[in-house]
Design an enzyme around this catalytic site. Structure first.
Site, PDB file in Angstrom:
ATOM      1  N   GLU A 174       4.774  -7.162   2.669  1.00 42.87           N
ATOM      2  CA  GLU A 174       5.622  -8.109   2.789  1.00 42.87           C
ATOM      3  C   GLU A 174       5.461  -9.079   1.463  1.00 42.87           C
ATOM      4  O   GLU A 174       4.586  -9.402   1.289  1.00 42.87           O
ATOM      5  CB  GLU A 174       5.475  -9.041   4.107  1.00 42.87           C
ATOM      6  N   GLU A 222      -0.649  -8.650  10.334  1.00 40.50           N
ATOM      7  CA  GLU A 222      -1.144 -10.124  10.039  1.00 40.50           C
ATOM      8  C   GLU A 222      -1.985 -10.797  11.401  1.00 40.50           C
ATOM      9  O   GLU A 222      -1.641 -11.925  12.068  1.00 40.50           O
ATOM     10  CB  GLU A 222      -0.104 -11.229   9.832  1.00 40.50           C
TER      11      GLU A 222
END
Length: 471
Positions: A377, A193
């Site tokens: 995720e 991320e």
């Protein structure tokens, strides 16, 4: 939210819970999830679970510094102990295996494996060798993230991701890890991320190191992506048998009205959250509309940088959690307008599985060079409590079922999705929210470190056992 919105959200949550209780956690016949080659795993991250922040030569990270700063983390929580995974890793891996997960996504703590001069910290390296070795002995595929936000503090002291040199230090780190751990890793992920690292860390200060300047965010992002490209080349040289990729968190937007201004605002939201990362990786350029959102914030880009960033990927990791409803801010940006009457999680995030499906299909259409995808995720936080030795997390069960169904729908539309990782294996340190928000499919009592398998994990294990028996 207004009181009406809270009541409506509670009603939506109750309906989701009822659905979970009445319908077993089993995909329909014909679902891609029944395929043995569709990987189902669980994920964690080093700072969120390991603890032991001062043991065996580990150096301070930016999250040690940030969480120790008053007012930065809810309740003053830190990752000093977390889930004590550094000491309990063997039993945690046995737990993972007992739940029949086929793959495990973990991250390496950069401050644990190298000293300030870039030399290996043998105790730290050996910890990951033992952990990965046990996973491989148990037949679990290993997906390893090199950077899940815990930058060594000594590098931040020299400018962190605002300093171009950090990208080269990251390549050194990737070189060491791939030489030490090559053969133990099925798939490497360079960064987790980068949007969060750049924007939350340097753009609005919500995450470590806590700086707040748009120019900082765009320059930090460029150096993060440059680090990814440099590291990918090193990983290919040192560990050619493994897969190489990166993990991007993506966001779905909706326009608050049918006006052209609000539709433009929704477009800019997705440019900022998605194209800012994916365009450089998959097209070799930054999206032009980003600079209409942030005029005068273009980073310094040197000759050859975009070619390095645009290195071929073996896979792309996608993290998805929620949708954001936006409207025009009346200038050149957008502002969030929370929707009433929608189901929300403990984080206050809307439950919107259709967003995952739509984003995947959109990426498939818009990026001809899109590599295979893993959902690295997906999950939700809820205020889980142990009662009579059980945790009945019905909302999470419904959440996971519906998001897996969304993935299945995207696959049916031609998107090459190879696997799905539940976030998270364990309740853990949820960054600026500390220990209040519980994402795990295993409950952790932080006082006693007792692990309690939640109902969601039991149902996943049952499905995986049934799938394996059909193979």
């Amino acid at each position: 939210m207004t009181q009406h919105a809270v009541e409506s959200s509670d009603t939506a949550r109750s309906e989701a819970v009822s659905d979970a209780l009445s319908d077993p956690f089993t995909p329909p016949a014909g679902s891609a999830l029944w395929r043995k080659n569709f990987l189902l795993g669980a994920a964690t991250a080093s700072y969120q679970i390991e603890g032991a922040v001062s043991e065996d030569g580990r150096l301070p990270s930016i999250w040690d510094t940030f969480s120790a700063t008053p007012g930065k983390v809810l309740h003053g929580d830190t990752g000093a102990v977390a889930c004590d995974h550094y000491h309990r890793w063997e039993s945690d891996i046995e737990l993972l295996t007992s739940l029949n997960f086929e793959a495990y996504r973990l991250s390496i703590a950069w401050p644990r494996v190298m000293d300030e001069a870039g030399r290996p910290n043998r105790k730290g390296v050996d910890f990951y060798k033992r952990l990965l070795g046990k996973l491989k002995d148990n037949g679990v595929q290993t997906f390893v993230t090199l950077y899940h936000w815990d930058l060594p503090q000594h590098l931040e002291d020299r400018g962190g991701w605002l300093n171009r040199d950090t990208a080269y230090r990251f390549a050194d780190y990737a070189d060491l890890m791939s030489r030490e751990l090559g053969g133990h890793v099925d798939a490497w992920m360079t960064l987790n991320e980068p949007w969060c690292s750049a924007f939350l860390g340097y753009g609005n200060g919500h995450h470590a190191p806590g700086l707040a300047n748009t120019r900082y965010a765009t320059q930090a992002m460029h150096h993060l992506l440059l680090a990814h490209g440099l590291a990918t080349a090193v990983l290919r040289e040192n560990d050619p048998a493994s897969k190489k990729g990166i993990v991007a968190n993506v966001g779905k937007s909706s326009a608050n009205s049918l006006s052209a201004e609000d539709k433009r605002a929704a477009h800019l939201f997705e440019v900022q959250h998605n194209a800012w990362i994916l365009d450089p990786l998959l097209k070799g350029e930054y999206p032009r509309d980003l600079w209409s959102l942030w005029p005068e914030a273009e980073p310094l880009v040197l000759d050859g940088d975009m070619r390095t960033i645009h290195a071929p990927l073996d896979f792309l990791g996608i993290n998805y959690y929620f949708r954001t409803n936006v409207q025009s801010d009346g200038a050149h940006g957008y502002t969030e307008v929370p929707l009433a009457g929608v189901e929300r999680t403990q984080m206050g995030w809307e439950v919107y599985p259709e967003g995952l499906r739509d984003l995947l299909i959109g990426f498939h259409r818009n990026y001809p060079a899109l590599p295979p995808i893993y959902i690295t995720e997906n999950g939700m936080a809820s205020d889980d409590r142990v009662s009579d030795g059980r945790v009945d997390d019905a909302q999470r069960i419904a959440f996971l079922k519906r998001h897996l169904a969304a993935v299945d729908q995207a696959i049916a539309e031609g998107v090459d999705v190879r696997g799905y990782f539940v976030w998270s294996l364990l309740d853990n340190f949820e960054w600026a929210f500390g220990y209040e928000r519980r994402f795990g499919v295993v409950h952790v009592d932080y006082r006693t470190q007792q692990r309690t398998v939640k109902r969601s994990a039991q149902l996943i294990a049952k499905f995986l056992q049934e799938r394996a028996s059909r193979a």
